[in-house]
Write a protein that holds these residues in place. Structure first.
Motif, mmCIF file in Angstrom:
data_model
loop_
_atom_site.group_PDB
_atom_site.id
_atom_site.type_symbol
_atom_site.label_atom_id
_atom_site.label_comp_id
_atom_site.label_asym_id
_atom_site.label_seq_id
_atom_site.Cartn_x
_atom_site.Cartn_y
_atom_site.Cartn_z
ATOM 1 N N ILE A 201 15.763 11.614 31.449
ATOM 2 C CA ILE A 201 14.897 12.299 32.409
ATOM 3 C C ILE A 201 15.360 12.151 33.858
ATOM 4 N N PRO A 202 15.654 10.939 34.366
ATOM 5 C CA PRO A 202 16.094 10.849 35.769
ATOM 6 C C PRO A 202 17.344 11.678 36.093
ATOM 7 N N PRO A 203 18.415 11.632 35.280
ATOM 8 C CA PRO A 203 19.565 12.467 35.639
ATOM 9 C C PRO A 203 19.285 13.962 35.533
ATOM 10 N N LEU A 204 18.426 14.351 34.604
ATOM 11 C CA LEU A 204 18.065 15.770 34.527
ATOM 12 C C LEU A 204 17.328 16.210 35.792
ATOM 13 N N VAL A 205 16.433 15.352 36.287
ATOM 14 C CA VAL A 205 15.731 15.673 37.542
ATOM 15 C C VAL A 205 16.724 15.780 38.688
ATOM 16 N N GLN A 206 17.699 14.890 38.739
ATOM 17 C CA GLN A 206 18.718 14.952 39.792
ATOM 18 C C GLN A 206 19.478 16.271 39.756
ATOM 19 N N LEU A 207 19.717 16.789 38.564
ATOM 20 C CA LEU A 207 20.490 18.028 38.426
ATOM 21 C C LEU A 207 19.711 19.268 38.872
ATOM 22 N N LEU A 208 18.413 19.120 39.143
ATOM 23 C CA LEU A 208 17.635 20.253 39.654
ATOM 24 C C LEU A 208 17.930 20.522 41.123
ATOM 25 N N GLY A 209 18.565 19.591 41.805
ATOM 26 C CA GLY A 209 18.732 19.665 43.247
ATOM 27 C C GLY A 209 19.743 20.699 43.704
ATOM 28 N N PRO A 210 19.805 20.928 45.019
ATOM 29 C CA PRO A 210 20.629 22.002 45.579
ATOM 30 C C PRO A 210 22.132 21.789 45.442
ATOM 31 N N ARG A 211 22.567 20.579 45.138
ATOM 32 C CA ARG A 211 23.993 20.343 44.960
ATOM 33 C C ARG A 211 24.500 20.827 43.609
ATOM 34 N N SER A 212 23.597 21.110 42.701
ATOM 35 C CA SER A 212 23.980 21.580 41.374
ATOM 36 C C SER A 212 24.165 23.085 41.375
ATOM 37 N N SER A 213 25.007 23.568 40.469
ATOM 38 C CA SER A 213 25.182 25.007 40.308
ATOM 39 C C SER A 213 23.916 25.604 39.696
ATOM 40 N N ALA A 214 23.782 26.926 39.801
ATOM 41 C CA ALA A 214 22.609 27.603 39.249
ATOM 42 C C ALA A 214 22.496 27.374 37.747
ATOM 43 N N GLU A 215 23.638 27.370 37.056
ATOM 44 C CA GLU A 215 23.601 27.197 35.610
ATOM 45 C C GLU A 215 23.189 25.771 35.240
ATOM 46 N N VAL A 216 23.664 24.794 35.995
ATOM 47 C CA VAL A 216 23.255 23.413 35.758
ATOM 48 C C VAL A 216 21.751 23.274 35.978
ATOM 49 N N GLN A 217 21.254 23.835 37.065
ATOM 50 C CA GLN A 217 19.820 23.771 37.353
ATOM 51 C C GLN A 217 19.003 24.397 36.225
ATOM 52 N N GLN A 218 19.464 25.537 35.734
ATOM 53 C CA GLN A 218 18.741 26.232 34.674
ATOM 54 C C GLN A 218 18.674 25.388 33.406
ATOM 55 N N MET A 219 19.802 24.815 33.020
ATOM 56 C CA MET A 219 19.824 24.014 31.795
ATOM 57 C C MET A 219 19.005 22.737 31.956
ATOM 58 N N ALA A 220 19.082 22.109 33.120
ATOM 59 C CA ALA A 220 18.303 20.890 33.360
ATOM 60 C C ALA A 220 16.806 21.186 33.309
ATOM 61 N N ALA A 221 16.393 22.285 33.949
ATOM 62 C CA ALA A 221 14.978 22.666 33.919
ATOM 63 C C ALA A 221 14.536 22.977 32.495
ATOM 64 N N GLY A 222 15.406 23.650 31.729
ATOM 65 C CA GLY A 222 15.075 23.951 30.339
ATOM 66 C C GLY A 222 14.923 22.695 29.500
#
Length: 287
Positions: A136-157
């Motif tokens: 959970i903590p690393p997935l939350v980190q991947l939601l941030g603006p430094r991540s690509s759109a695809e990373v953000q999408q998969m992390a949110a999913g």
């Protein structure tokens, strides 16, 4: 692509092993990834013993390209296949996948690691295992603006699916997921990231305490704005065109969530003209 005979599959799986040359491993993983895009091949590949070998290839002893391809193959094996989802977790895939979410991984590797965890988290028992592994903590980190759109999408999913578990839902909110999810609802995010974020917030809103946090984080204005920039028609198209049951469930739940939100004064958004379209879509699709 039809499955090769079992004997040929076994030979292919053997080429995944540590005794094989890197080029053989790479070619074997690529072949299996293509084969398991066909649902009819998934069971045969698993029966040939591919899953434990692919899990080994996720580890730190292998280069990023191999980890990327192994995670992608596990994604393909797990699509709409609950038996393989369970087998992948049983084979020990979760800890190395969680490791691949970290900042030292390439963005493409993070995408596949988060995507694999997202698929695996459709199984109830897997949700507990994934959370216990510290995902959970690393997935939350991947939601941030430094991540690509695809990373953000998969992390949110992935977070959306993990939040089906009540304990996970509380952990996700405590890990600080709500503010970055709200940010992903904005016009600067991809449609996929917006959809995943809306679905994730829908899961959070089941909990009364989280409803307060969502409102306090400023989610309501961007959610209302989403209704005016084509998200609802996109959800309707997704529901009609997708052959994936999980995708249909997500889209329908996102519609229900968007149709039920209130603005900052507590007034249903239907009073500002947005909710009518949502309700129409829901009625047409019998949601």
């Amino acid at each position: 692509m039809p499955p090769p005979p079992h004997r040929e599959l076994r030979k292919l799986v053997r080429k995944l092993g540590v005794a094989a040359r890197p080029t053989e491993q790479k070619n074997a993983v690529a072949t299996l990834a293509a084969l398991c895009c066909n649902p009819d091949n998934q069971a045969a590949i698993a029966a040939a013993g591919a899953i434990p070998e692919l899990v080994v290839l996720l580890g730190p002893a292998f280069q990023a390209g191999m980890q990327l391809d192994a995670a992608k193959t596990l994604i393909n094996l797990s699509v709409n296949n609950d038996s393989n989802k369970i087998a992948i977790v049983t084979a020990g895939a979760v800890p190395p996948l969680v490791q691949l979410l970290g900042p030292s991984s390439l963005a493409d590797v993070q995408v596949n690691a988060a995507g694999a965890l997202m698929n695996l988290a459709y199984i109830t028992d897997n949700q507990i295992v994934i959370a216990a592994a510290g995902a959970i903590p690393p997935l939350v980190q991947l939601l941030g603006p430094r991540s690509s759109a695809e990373v953000q999408q998969m992390a949110a999913g992935a977070l959306r699916n993990l939040a089906v578990n009540a304990d996970n839902l509380v952990t996700i909110a405590s890990a600080g997921a709500i503010p970055p999810l709200v940010q992903l609802l904005g016009p600067g995010s991809s449609a996929g990231a917006q959809l995943a974020a809306a679905g994730a917030l829908w899961k959070r809103s089941v909990n009364a305490d989280n409803q307060v946090s969502i409102a306090a984080a400023g989610a309501i204005p961007p959610l209302v704005q989403l209704l005016g920039v084509g998200v609802v028609p996109a959800l309707k198209r997704l529901l009609r065109s997708s052959s994936d049951a999980d995708t249909k469930v997500l889209a329908s739940r996102a519609l229900v969530f968007l149709g039920g939100i209130n603005d900052s004064s507590g007034t249903p958004v239907g009073t500002v003209g947005a909710n009518t379209e949502v309700q129409g879509a829901m009625e047409a699709l019998r949601i």
